[in-house]
Scaffold this motif. Structure first.
Motif, PDB file in Angstrom:
ATOM      1  N   ALA A  74       1.346  -1.465  -0.320  1.00 53.96           N
ATOM      2  CA  ALA A  74      -0.258  -0.083  -0.553  1.00 53.96           C
ATOM      3  C   ALA A  74       0.900   1.109   0.065  1.00 53.96           C
ATOM      4  CB  ALA A  74      -0.867  -0.018   1.281  1.00 53.96           C
ATOM      5  N   GLU A  75       2.260   1.162   0.365  1.00 51.38           N
ATOM      6  CA  GLU A  75       3.213   2.680   0.493  1.00 51.38           C
ATOM      7  C   GLU A  75       3.478   2.819  -0.999  1.00 51.38           C
ATOM      8  OE1 GLU A  75       5.182  -0.566   2.044  1.00 51.38           O
ATOM      9  OE2 GLU A  75       3.341  -0.372   2.131  1.00 51.38           O
ATOM     10  N   TYR A  76       3.378   1.631  -1.704  1.00 51.34           N
ATOM     11  CA  TYR A  76       4.163   2.212  -3.048  1.00 51.34           C
ATOM     12  C   TYR A  76       3.062   2.360  -4.163  1.00 51.34           C
ATOM     13  CZ  TYR A  76       8.261  -0.025  -1.186  1.00 51.34           C
ATOM     14  OH  TYR A  76       9.308   0.044  -0.309  1.00 51.34           O
ATOM     15  N   ARG A  77       1.476   2.958  -3.659  1.00 54.12           N
ATOM     16  CA  ARG A  77       0.601   3.067  -4.614  1.00 54.12           C
ATOM     17  C   ARG A  77       0.646   3.714  -5.021  1.00 54.12           C
ATOM     18  NH1 ARG A  77      -4.734   4.115  -2.497  1.00 54.12           N
ATOM     19  NH2 ARG A  77      -4.292   6.011  -1.329  1.00 54.12           N
ATOM     20  N   ASN A  78       0.277   4.782  -6.664  1.00 55.53           N
ATOM     21  CA  ASN A  78       0.490   5.606  -7.186  1.00 55.53           C
ATOM     22  C   ASN A  78       1.981   6.249  -7.457  1.00 55.53           C
ATOM     23  OD1 ASN A  78      -2.148   5.664  -7.469  1.00 55.53           O
ATOM     24  ND2 ASN A  78      -1.974   6.956  -5.905  1.00 55.53           N
ATOM     25  N   ARG A  79       3.289   4.878  -7.730  1.00 52.18           N
ATOM     26  CA  ARG A  79       3.610   5.053  -7.639  1.00 52.18           C
ATOM     27  C   ARG A  79       5.002   4.800  -8.826  1.00 52.18           C
ATOM     28  NH1 ARG A  79       7.989   5.545  -2.451  1.00 52.18           N
ATOM     29  NH2 ARG A  79       7.139   7.754  -1.906  1.00 52.18           N
ATOM     30  N   GLY A  80       5.440   4.197 -10.144  1.00 54.72           N
ATOM     31  CA  GLY A  80       6.496   4.048 -11.092  1.00 54.72           C
ATOM     32  C   GLY A  80       5.974   4.871 -11.474  1.00 54.72           C
ATOM     33  N   TYR A  81       6.788   4.600 -13.126  1.00 58.57           N
ATOM     34  CA  TYR A  81       6.338   4.529 -14.317  1.00 58.57           C
ATOM     35  C   TYR A  81       5.524   5.385 -14.807  1.00 58.57           C
ATOM     36  CZ  TYR A  81      11.665   2.928 -15.058  1.00 58.57           C
ATOM     37  OH  TYR A  81      12.717   1.990 -15.061  1.00 58.57           O
ATOM     38  N   ARG A  82       4.448   4.403 -14.563  1.00 63.18           N
ATOM     39  CA  ARG A  82       2.898   4.834 -14.798  1.00 63.18           C
ATOM     40  C   ARG A  82       2.256   6.104 -14.486  1.00 63.18           C
ATOM     41  NH1 ARG A  82       0.086   0.448 -14.479  1.00 63.18           N
ATOM     42  NH2 ARG A  82       0.512  -0.746 -16.409  1.00 63.18           N
ATOM     43  N   TYR A  83       3.230   6.218 -13.319  1.00 61.83           N
ATOM     44  CA  TYR A  83       2.823   7.827 -12.289  1.00 61.83           C
ATOM     45  C   TYR A  83       3.539   8.782 -12.980  1.00 61.83           C
ATOM     46  CZ  TYR A  83      -0.204   4.065 -10.618  1.00 61.83           C
ATOM     47  OH  TYR A  83      -1.064   2.597 -10.893  1.00 61.83           O
ATOM     48  N   ASP A  84       4.298   8.585 -13.714  1.00 61.72           N
ATOM     49  CA  ASP A  84       5.611   9.807 -12.768  1.00 61.72           C
ATOM     50  C   ASP A  84       6.071  10.363 -14.388  1.00 61.72           C
ATOM     51  OD1 ASP A  84       8.477  10.843 -12.784  1.00 61.72           O
ATOM     52  OD2 ASP A  84       8.219   9.339 -11.066  1.00 61.72           O
ATOM     53  N   SER A  85       7.141  10.898 -15.467  1.00 58.54           N
ATOM     54  CA  SER A  85       6.563  11.818 -16.328  1.00 58.54           C
ATOM     55  C   SER A  85       6.807  11.073 -17.180  1.00 58.54           C
ATOM     56  CB  SER A  85       8.516  12.322 -16.403  1.00 58.54           C
ATOM     57  OG  SER A  85       9.316  11.196 -16.674  1.00 58.54           O
ATOM     58  N   LEU A  86       5.972  12.219 -18.400  1.00 56.10           N
ATOM     59  CA  LEU A  86       6.092  11.402 -19.652  1.00 56.10           C
ATOM     60  C   LEU A  86       6.512  10.688 -20.231  1.00 56.10           C
ATOM     61  CD1 LEU A  86       3.769  11.650 -22.678  1.00 56.10           C
ATOM     62  CD2 LEU A  86       4.748  13.783 -22.951  1.00 56.10           C
ATOM     63  N   SER A  87       8.032  11.166 -20.093  1.00 60.40           N
ATOM     64  CA  SER A  87       8.979  10.173 -20.867  1.00 60.40           C
ATOM     65  C   SER A  87       8.751   8.803 -20.418  1.00 60.40           C
ATOM     66  CB  SER A  87       9.692  10.302 -20.797  1.00 60.40           C
ATOM     67  OG  SER A  87      10.604  10.002 -19.684  1.00 60.40           O
ATOM     68  N   ALA A  88       8.436   8.609 -19.058  1.00 55.70           N
ATOM     69  CA  ALA A  88       8.401   7.788 -18.149  1.00 55.70           C
ATOM     70  C   ALA A  88       7.154   6.639 -18.697  1.00 55.70           C
ATOM     71  CB  ALA A  88       8.506   7.562 -16.768  1.00 55.70           C
ATOM     72  N   GLN A  89       6.188   7.547 -18.500  1.00 51.15           N
ATOM     73  CA  GLN A  89       4.608   6.875 -18.777  1.00 51.15           C
ATOM     74  C   GLN A  89       4.739   6.574 -19.659  1.00 51.15           C
ATOM     75  OE1 GLN A  89       1.432   9.766 -18.348  1.00 51.15           O
ATOM     76  NE2 GLN A  89       2.750  10.381 -16.680  1.00 51.15           N
ATOM     77  N   LEU A  90       5.539   7.115 -21.258  1.00 51.43           N
ATOM     78  CA  LEU A  90       5.331   6.466 -22.809  1.00 51.43           C
ATOM     79  C   LEU A  90       5.995   5.078 -22.415  1.00 51.43           C
ATOM     80  CD1 LEU A  90       6.550   9.655 -24.804  1.00 51.43           C
ATOM     81  CD2 LEU A  90       4.190   8.043 -24.599  1.00 51.43           C
ATOM     82  N   VAL A  91       7.186   4.983 -21.292  1.00 49.42           N
ATOM     83  CA  VAL A  91       7.804   3.684 -21.492  1.00 49.42           C
ATOM     84  C   VAL A  91       7.166   2.559 -20.892  1.00 49.42           C
ATOM     85  CG1 VAL A  91       9.920   2.653 -19.982  1.00 49.42           C
ATOM     86  CG2 VAL A  91      10.029   4.894 -21.715  1.00 49.42           C
ATOM     87  N   ALA A  92       5.353   2.637 -19.598  1.00 49.28           N
ATOM     88  CA  ALA A  92       5.236   2.626 -19.446  1.00 49.28           C
ATOM     89  C   ALA A  92       4.067   1.451 -19.918  1.00 49.28           C
ATOM     90  CB  ALA A  92       4.990   2.906 -17.684  1.00 49.28           C
ATOM     91  N   ASN A  93       3.704   1.910 -21.289  1.00 53.60           N
ATOM     92  CA  ASN A  93       2.731   1.474 -21.614  1.00 53.60           C
ATOM     93  C   ASN A  93       3.066  -0.156 -22.674  1.00 53.60           C
ATOM     94  OD1 ASN A  93       0.941   3.820 -21.431  1.00 53.60           O
ATOM     95  ND2 ASN A  93       2.205   4.872 -23.424  1.00 53.60           N
ATOM     96  N   ASN A  94       4.566  -0.240 -22.341  1.00 53.87           N
ATOM     97  CA  ASN A  94       5.617  -1.201 -22.841  1.00 53.87           C
ATOM     98  C   ASN A  94       5.191  -2.701 -21.500  1.00 53.87           C
ATOM     99  OD1 ASN A  94       6.608  -0.396 -25.581  1.00 53.87           O
ATOM    100  ND2 ASN A  94       7.830   0.876 -23.890  1.00 53.87           N
ATOM    101  N   ASP A  95       4.842  -3.804 -22.465  1.00 59.21           N
ATOM    102  CA  ASP A  95       4.386  -4.949 -21.726  1.00 59.21           C
ATOM    103  C   ASP A  95       5.966  -5.293 -20.695  1.00 59.21           C
ATOM    104  OD1 ASP A  95       1.656  -4.885 -21.934  1.00 59.21           O
ATOM    105  OD2 ASP A  95       2.098  -6.550 -24.301  1.00 59.21           O
ATOM    106  N   SER A  96       7.126  -5.678 -21.566  1.00 53.43           N
ATOM    107  CA  SER A  96       7.944  -5.259 -20.807  1.00 53.43           C
ATOM    108  C   SER A  96       9.342  -4.109 -21.880  1.00 53.43           C
ATOM    109  CB  SER A  96       8.451  -6.933 -21.781  1.00 53.43           C
ATOM    110  OG  SER A  96       8.978  -7.005 -22.917  1.00 53.43           O
TER     111      SER A  96
END
Length: 156
Positions: A74-96
């Motif tokens: 729970a303490e890690y909710r809303n963390r990760g590429y999906r929730y960060d910069s635009l470039s990280a969000q674009l990378v997060a769209n990949n399955d691997s």
């Protein structure tokens, strides 16, 4: 939001390597030598600008946890590429995250830079771009007739 406004909220920006050369849990990189993994790790297409808090929680996690940290608790909710910069969000769209994706993203970034410098992205061949990225060992997989797509993202 400017960088100063962003940093004023204690959200300093850091460089993140999507793939870490020392990781042994990424099967996509197991066929590459230590030298090649180091080149992939530090290549432009593998680097992301993300917040300090996300970078410190990502550590050497597998890609799926880097994309979304909520599975770690729970303490890690809303963390990760999906929730960060635009470039990280674009990378997060990949399955691997693979060497081929690192190469393609690096080429797109180089094309974006060339475009911003009012240069034609075709000024450099695919082979030259891959060389600039330090990924010469991946040249075999680039068909000569493929041209990279220009990145249509506008940055302020």
């Amino acid at each position: 939001m400017t960088k100063d406004e962003f940093c004023a909220g204690n959200n300093t920006i850091e460089r993140e390597n999507a793939f870490i050369e020392l990781q042994s849990n990424w099967a996509e990189f197991s066929n590459y030598s230590e030298y090649e993994r180091k080149r992939l790790c530090n290549s432009l297409g593998n680097l992301l600008a993300i917040s300090h808090s996300d970078n410190s929680s990502l550590q050497n996690d597998p890609f799926r946890f880097k994309v979304d940290q909520s599975a770690k608790g729970a303490e890690y909710r809303n963390r990760g590429y999906r929730y960060d910069s635009l470039s990280a969000q674009l990378v997060a769209n990949n399955d691997s995250w693979t060497p081929e994706l690192i190469k393609k993203r690096g080429i797109k970034i180089l094309d974006f830079i060339l475009k911003k410098l009012d240069e034609e992205p075709n000024k450099l061949s695919e082979v030259e771009k891959i060389g600039l990225l330090g990924l010469d060992f991946l040249n075999e997989s680039v068909p000569e007739n493929i041209q990279s797509e220009a990145v249509d993202v506008e940055y302020q």
